[in-house]
Write a protein that holds these residues in place. Structure first.
Motif, short mmCIF file in Angstrom:
data_model
loop_
_atom_site.label_atom_id
_atom_site.label_comp_id
_atom_site.label_asym_id
_atom_site.label_seq_id
_atom_site.Cartn_x
_atom_site.Cartn_y
_atom_site.Cartn_z
N ALA A 58 1.51 12.26 -15.66
CA ALA A 58 0.74 11.71 -16.77
C ALA A 58 0.53 10.21 -16.64
CB ALA A 58 1.44 12.04 -18.09
N TYR A 59 1.49 9.52 -16.00
CA TYR A 59 1.42 8.07 -15.87
C TYR A 59 1.14 7.63 -14.44
CZ TYR A 59 3.08 7.29 -20.64
OH TYR A 59 3.18 7.25 -22.01
N ALA A 60 0.63 8.51 -13.61
CA ALA A 60 0.39 8.18 -12.21
C ALA A 60 -0.57 7.01 -12.06
CB ALA A 60 -0.15 9.40 -11.47
N TYR A 61 -0.33 6.19 -11.05
CA TYR A 61 -1.26 5.11 -10.71
C TYR A 61 -2.54 5.71 -10.14
CZ TYR A 61 2.08 1.28 -11.34
OH TYR A 61 2.95 0.35 -11.88
N PRO A 62 -3.65 5.00 -10.26
CA PRO A 62 -4.89 5.49 -9.65
C PRO A 62 -4.73 5.64 -8.14
CG PRO A 62 -5.34 3.66 -11.14
CD PRO A 62 -3.85 3.74 -10.99
N GLU A 63 -5.39 6.62 -7.57
CA GLU A 63 -5.35 6.81 -6.13
C GLU A 63 -6.15 5.72 -5.43
OE1 GLU A 63 -6.59 10.73 -5.15
OE2 GLU A 63 -4.98 11.71 -6.27
N GLY A 64 -5.84 5.50 -4.18
CA GLY A 64 -6.54 4.48 -3.41
C GLY A 64 -5.61 3.36 -3.01
N TRP A 68 -3.08 -2.50 -8.56
CA TRP A 68 -3.19 -2.10 -9.97
C TRP A 68 -2.01 -2.68 -10.73
CZ3 TRP A 68 -7.21 0.36 -12.26
CH2 TRP A 68 -7.04 0.84 -13.56
N LEU A 69 -2.32 -3.54 -11.71
CA LEU A 69 -1.30 -4.16 -12.55
C LEU A 69 -1.32 -3.52 -13.93
CD1 LEU A 69 0.84 -6.35 -13.16
CD2 LEU A 69 -1.07 -7.87 -13.79
N ARG A 70 -0.21 -2.90 -14.28
CA ARG A 70 -0.05 -2.33 -15.62
C ARG A 70 1.09 -3.04 -16.33
NH1 ARG A 70 2.13 3.64 -14.22
NH2 ARG A 70 0.04 4.14 -14.97
N ALA A 71 1.00 -3.08 -17.65
CA ALA A 71 2.05 -3.66 -18.47
C ALA A 71 2.67 -2.57 -19.33
CB ALA A 71 1.49 -4.76 -19.36
N ASN A 72 3.95 -2.70 -19.60
CA ASN A 72 4.65 -1.79 -20.49
C ASN A 72 5.32 -2.62 -21.57
OD1 ASN A 72 5.92 0.48 -21.60
ND2 ASN A 72 7.70 0.27 -20.27
N MET A 73 4.87 -2.44 -22.82
CA MET A 73 5.38 -3.24 -23.92
C MET A 73 5.60 -2.35 -25.14
SD MET A 73 5.43 -6.34 -22.60
CE MET A 73 5.44 -7.57 -23.91
N ALA A 210 0.59 -8.02 -3.58
CA ALA A 210 -0.23 -7.01 -2.90
C ALA A 210 -0.21 -7.20 -1.39
CB ALA A 210 -1.65 -7.05 -3.43
N GLU A 211 -0.20 -8.46 -0.94
CA GLU A 211 -0.17 -8.75 0.49
C GLU A 211 1.11 -8.23 1.14
OE1 GLU A 211 -0.69 -12.94 0.75
OE2 GLU A 211 -2.84 -12.87 0.24
N ARG A 212 2.16 -8.08 0.35
CA ARG A 212 3.42 -7.53 0.86
C ARG A 212 3.47 -6.01 0.73
NH1 ARG A 212 7.37 -11.26 1.44
NH2 ARG A 212 8.99 -9.69 1.12
N GLY A 213 2.34 -5.41 0.37
CA GLY A 213 2.29 -3.96 0.22
C GLY A 213 2.73 -3.48 -1.14
N LEU A 214 2.98 -4.41 -2.07
CA LEU A 214 3.44 -4.05 -3.42
C LEU A 214 2.22 -4.00 -4.34
CD1 LEU A 214 6.53 -6.45 -3.48
CD2 LEU A 214 6.49 -4.02 -2.84
N ARG A 215 1.46 -2.92 -4.24
CA ARG A 215 0.19 -2.85 -4.97
C ARG A 215 0.32 -2.13 -6.31
NH1 ARG A 215 -2.38 1.83 -5.03
NH2 ARG A 215 -1.70 3.54 -3.69
N ARG A 216 1.32 -1.28 -6.46
CA ARG A 216 1.55 -0.61 -7.75
C ARG A 216 2.46 -1.52 -8.57
NH1 ARG A 216 2.74 2.84 -3.62
NH2 ARG A 216 1.31 4.59 -3.20
#
Length: 285
Positions: A58-64, A68-73, A210-216
């Protein structure tokens, strides 16, 4: 838990008039930065408990391959993003389970230094429930914690720096105090420069990760950091828990800091409900 929007086969039937969904007994809300493997608050659909896999879907990141930066508050009904300086009083067992799910999906958790100090942040831990999913996605066993700070006024003897499963990152500016940068590196943290001055440029921080591969990417605040991401127009998604509580007082909203010339518009993706708490997802239009 009821899925209110969108309506799917996981949307629970309405309860009868005056009927309150059952709440099972179990452990209390964990300390900040941790989420229970087995929550006291059952997530159920039509009497069936939601599995962590279903929550993760239900909370999966978009494919590709895009970042993608999401916030949880979390917010009270009257707009408070915290109570007595902490978000935990507004939370619930279910909120913490979703909190853990969002962490289980992320490559990196981006957090402000003040939130690290106030919430007592600890290293992210590996969770067996997400191990196969993370391995299939090419992720490490646990997300990286990235702390955004201009002054590096942090206690580097804390477990976040001395005992991380994955090396903690520090995001700061080129003019950050040299002695504090040295202290961070000596403590085992990796320092990334993402700004020309003392502070961090939000867009450069997102790009550097993101350059370090940390895109999610997942940010858990605090309000000032979230406000900076919003003002820089780099926030893609907001996962907002609306707590059925009123706090009054003068607590911060979930986002503070610089204003935007034109309000950023978001579209609702989904709404879940459990015990009066609403778990919402919005994506930037």
């Amino acid at each position: 838990m009821r899925r209110l929007l969108p309506v799917t086969d996981m949307t629970a039937p309405e309860t009868g008039a005056g009927e309150v969904p059952a709440r099972s007994s179990g452990p209390g809300v964990p300390t900040a930065g941790e989420a229970p493997e087995t929550p006291s608050n059952e997530l159920s659909v039509g009497g069936r408990e939601w599995s962590l896999d279903e929550l993760a879907d239900a909370y999966a990141y978009p494919e590709g391959d895009g970042v993608w930066l999401r916030a949880n508050m979390v917010s009270s009904l009257d707009g408070a993003g915290q109570h007595d300086g902490r978000s935990q009083p507004l939370s619930s067992d279910t909120d913490m389970r979703i909190f853990g799910t969002l962490r289980g999906l992320a490559d990196v958790i981006v957090v402000g230094a003040e939130t690290v100090r106030l919430e007592g942040y600890r290293p992210a831990r590996a969770r067996e429930a997400f191990a196969a999913r993370r391995a299939a996605a090419g992720q490490g066993p646990a997300p990286v914690i990235a702390v955004v700070t201009a002054s590096l006024d942090l206690d580097f003897s804390l477990p976040l720096f001395t005992e991380p499963l994955v090396r903690t990152l520090i995001l700061t500016g080129a003019a950050a105090p040299a002695e504090r940068v040295r202290a961070a590196r000596e403590a085992g943290a990796e320092v990334l420069v993402a700004g020309d001055g003392a502070g961090v440029d939000p867009a450069r921080a997102v790009a550097a990760l993101a350059e370090r591969g940390l895109r999610r990417q997942l940010t858990e605040g605090g309000p000032r950091l979230l406000g900076q991401f919003v003002a820089a127009d780099v926030l893609d998604e907001l996962c907002l828990t609306i707590s059925p509580a009123m706090t009054a007082g003068d607590a911060q909203r979930i986002a503070g800091g610089p204003s935007v010339a034109v309000p950023t518009r978001f579209a609702v993706v989904s709404v879940l409900e459990q015990d009066g708490f609403l778990f919402t997802r919005y994506r930037r239009i």
